[in-house]
Design an enzyme around this catalytic site. Structure first.
Site, PDB file in Angstrom:
ATOM      1  N   TRP A 149      -0.610   5.052  -0.515  1.00  0.00           N
ATOM      2  CA  TRP A 149      -1.205   5.438  -1.795  1.00  0.00           C
ATOM      3  C   TRP A 149      -2.730   5.247  -1.763  1.00  0.00           C
ATOM      4  CZ3 TRP A 149      -0.399   2.082  -6.801  1.00  0.00           C
ATOM      5  CH2 TRP A 149      -0.828   0.769  -6.601  1.00  0.00           C
TER       6      TRP A 149
ATOM      7  N   ARG B   6       5.528   7.877  -7.303  1.00  0.00           N
ATOM      8  CA  ARG B   6       4.669   7.710  -8.478  1.00  0.00           C
ATOM      9  C   ARG B   6       4.253   9.081  -9.010  1.00  0.00           C
ATOM     10  NH1 ARG B   6      -1.407   5.302  -8.856  1.00  0.00           N
ATOM     11  NH2 ARG B   6      -1.622   6.536  -6.948  1.00  0.00           N
TER      12      ARG B   6
ATOM     13  N   GLU C 145       0.827  -1.219   0.000  1.00  0.00           N
ATOM     14  CA  GLU C 145       0.000   0.000   0.000  1.00  0.00           C
ATOM     15  C   GLU C 145       0.857   1.264   0.000  1.00  0.00           C
ATOM     16  OE1 GLU C 145      -2.673  -1.162  -0.600  1.00  0.00           O
ATOM     17  OE2 GLU C 145      -3.097  -2.915   0.620  1.00  0.00           O
TER      18      GLU C 145
ATOM     19  N   ASP D 292      -5.067  -6.437   3.010  1.00  0.00           N
ATOM     20  CA  ASP D 292      -6.236  -6.610   2.138  1.00  0.00           C
ATOM     21  C   ASP D 292      -7.538  -6.564   2.908  1.00  0.00           C
ATOM     22  OD1 ASP D 292      -4.940  -7.491  -0.585  1.00  0.00           O
ATOM     23  OD2 ASP D 292      -3.887  -8.574   0.987  1.00  0.00           O
TER      24      ASP D 292
ATOM     25  N   ASP E 189      -1.238  -1.229 -10.380  1.00  0.00           N
ATOM     26  CA  ASP E 189      -1.450  -2.638 -10.079  1.00  0.00           C
ATOM     27  C   ASP E 189      -1.344  -3.422 -11.384  1.00  0.00           C
ATOM     28  OD1 ASP E 189      -1.877  -2.476  -7.321  1.00  0.00           O
ATOM     29  OD2 ASP E 189      -4.001  -2.030  -7.585  1.00  0.00           O
TER      30      ASP E 189
ATOM     31  N   GLY F 140     -11.916   3.245 -19.452  1.00  0.00           N
ATOM     32  CA  GLY F 140     -13.321   3.628 -19.545  1.00  0.00           C
ATOM     33  C   GLY F 140     -13.769   4.041 -20.931  1.00  0.00           C
TER      34      GLY F 140
END
Length: 527
Positions: free
Chosen positions: A387, A242, A196, A451, A335, A259
């Site tokens: 993040w 990032r 994370e 998780d 991811d 999308g």
């Protein structure tokens, strides 16, 4: 110069671009199938891990190296090597082909076309799996590591949110995770993807002691300046951030590429076969009104988005280099499961982008390359960050998951206290391998997986997540209770039973758990 299909391509743009992918799923084997459980693993395996590694192999065969930085968490690696998961995956792929046959035999033209496409895809996936994956994923990844196609990032066992974890357990989880990588791939990563991207001051010292030289954080943790890696506090450990402007170009809930109207819709199923027949069509279009998927339309969109991404990276490299007065670094991170599982066309886009960037004069490298080539700035006093939502800890420590925060703290303390007391009872004898202690630490680490809090905070299978956390906590408690009460035979029977239920991390060794008074020394000597 960058080698591209045997030809020399000249670097014409300033700086360097790094693509970082983080591959992770929680332990799912034997913990349900649908809607949450092993199906999640098999879908991701078929849609992401098979095609993404195939993309990397094709590019490697052309002589391309250092294409991207790939994080593989120990818990995912364990599932890709697990015999039960390998058998389950093989059956899943066969079932996919059967469902494709069913669609191909249906009356409507669109269903027949869907069935034909899915039959070709499932046949290719089966051949790839049976040829390369049937005996585990480690060999597949070892080939890419050995060819220098990727830089491998490791991580701690079971993916805990490290800032909230007791320092001894944090140290143990990290060093065991690095040891797990060494056992699977004959390679100990020098960099990690912190679960994370979670950080709290002091963790840099633990990283340095474990031999970690660099890790990932989110852009805001570096106050938005991600143009170089930054040494953390007074250590030599470098944090890479990032770049949100470039990363969000791909994966933004409102404007990201997946999308686009032409891409395959993730949420719409053909209920007769379980296949996905529709394109996005429109963000507000209900599933029953979405148009059939058209591969030609999707291919055109891929090309458009490859060009857009290359131009986005080019502009960012130029603007950041001009702003800081030197060549700048741009790091985009995602991811891995985005590419294929969530975004069907993602692997195709990835392959084209990795070809197009160097052809556009942009230097592509890994995080290790960036560090070696001097893309490192001034030290930063890195603060609490992640993040997740808000870039703080609210997802893993907010009001909605306080019960899990308390559960995790209790379980960790129980495990540490029980093992410490057991060790203290035999101070004159060398510590031998203790399978009961090993299993206590396995169950503890499974309990504190990040998780579960994430799934609760995001209201994504929250019931499943809480059940999993409490199941592992129960296992730890009943083993610890048997140890504390001197029922050694019962403790061994319980530990063996819970280990048989999951069977992961067989090399985990509780003897490497740092002692309560010598944490730093034990940590440094355990890798």
């Amino acid at each position: 110069m960058t080698s591209v299909t045997g030809a020399a391509v000249t670097k014409t743009e300033p700086g360097m671009f790094c693509l970082v992918l983080h591959s992770h799923l929680p332990w799912l084997a034997n913990h349900g199938r649908w809607p949450v459980g092993e199906e999640w693993l098999y879908q991701s395996w078929a849609a992401t891990y098979l095609p993404v590694t195939a993309v990397l192999r094709r590019l490697a065969a052309e002589g391309r190296t250092r294409l991207l930085t790939l994080g593989i968490t120990p818990v995912l690696a364990a599932q890709l090597d697990d015999p039960h998961c390998l058998d389950g995956m093989h059956h899943w792929l066969g079932n996919w082909q059967i469902r494709a046959h069913e669609a191909a035999g249906m009356s409507s033209t669109s269903q027949r076309e869907l069935g034909a496409r899915e039959h070709r895809a499932s046949a290719a996936a089966l051949e790839d799996f049976e040829t390369r994956w049937r005996h585990g994923g480690s060999a597949v990844l070892r080939e890419l590591i050995g060819a220098e196609t990727i830089e491998l990032l490791g991580g701690p066992l079971a993916h805990p949110f490290q800032p909230l974890l007791d320092e001894r357990m944090r140290a143990f989880s990290l060093t065991e995770g690095l040891a797990d990588a060494r056992a699977r791939w004959n390679h100990t990563p020098s960099g990690i993807w912190a679960p994370e991207c979670g950080f709290t001051p002091g963790m840099e010292a633990g990283y340095a002691a474990a031999g970690v030289s660099h890790f990932m954080v989110d852009g805001p943790a570096l106050r938005g300046d991600t143009s170089a890696g930054r040494p953390v506090w007074d250590s030599d450990v470098v944090a890479f951030g990032r770049d949100l402007e470039v990363s969000y170009r791909v994966w933004s809930p409102k404007t990201g590429y997946p999308g686009h109207a032409a891409y395959r819709d993730f949420h719409t199923y053909d209920h007769d076969t379980g296949l996905k027949p529709a394109r996005v069509t429109g963000r507000t279009v209900p599933s029953e009104k979405k148009a059939p998927y058209d591969p030609a339309l999707a291919a055109a969109a891929i090309d458009k988005h490859v060009d857009d991404f290359v131009e986005t990276v080019r502009r960012r490299l130029r603007s950041e280099s001009e702003r800081v007065g030197r060549d700048a670094l741009v790091v985009a991170a995602f991811d891995t499961e985005l590419f294929g599982h969530w975004w069907f066309e993602g692997p195709q886009w990835l392959e084209k982008v990795l070809r197009a960037l160097p052809e556009a004069g942009i230097e592509v490298g890994t995080l290790a390359d960036a560090r070696a080539r001097g893309y490192v700035g001034e030290p930063v006093e890195l603060q609490d960050s992640s993040w997740g939502s808000g870039k703080d800890w609210r997802v893993w420590a907010g009001d909605q998951v306080q019960d899990l925060v308390q559960l995790n703290a209790e379980v960790v303390q129980t495990a540490l206290d029980t093992i410490d007391k057991s060790r203290d009872s035999n101070p004159e004898h060398p510590e031998l391998r203790n399978r009961v202690h090993d299993q206590m630490l396995r169950e503890t680490l499974m309990t504190v997986s990040s998780d579960w809090a994430f799934m609760v905070s995001k209201d994504s299978a929250a019931g499943y997540a809480r059940d999993r956390a409490h199941k592992h906590a129960h296992a730890l408690r009943e083993i610890a209770d048997a140890v504390a009460s001197g029922r050694d035979d019962v403790a061994r029977r319980l530990a063996d039973g819970w280990n048989a239920a999951d069977g992961l991390f067989p090399a985990l060794d509780a003897r490497r758990l740092p002692g309560p008074l010598t944490e730093t020394a034990a940590f440094a000597g355990s890798v």
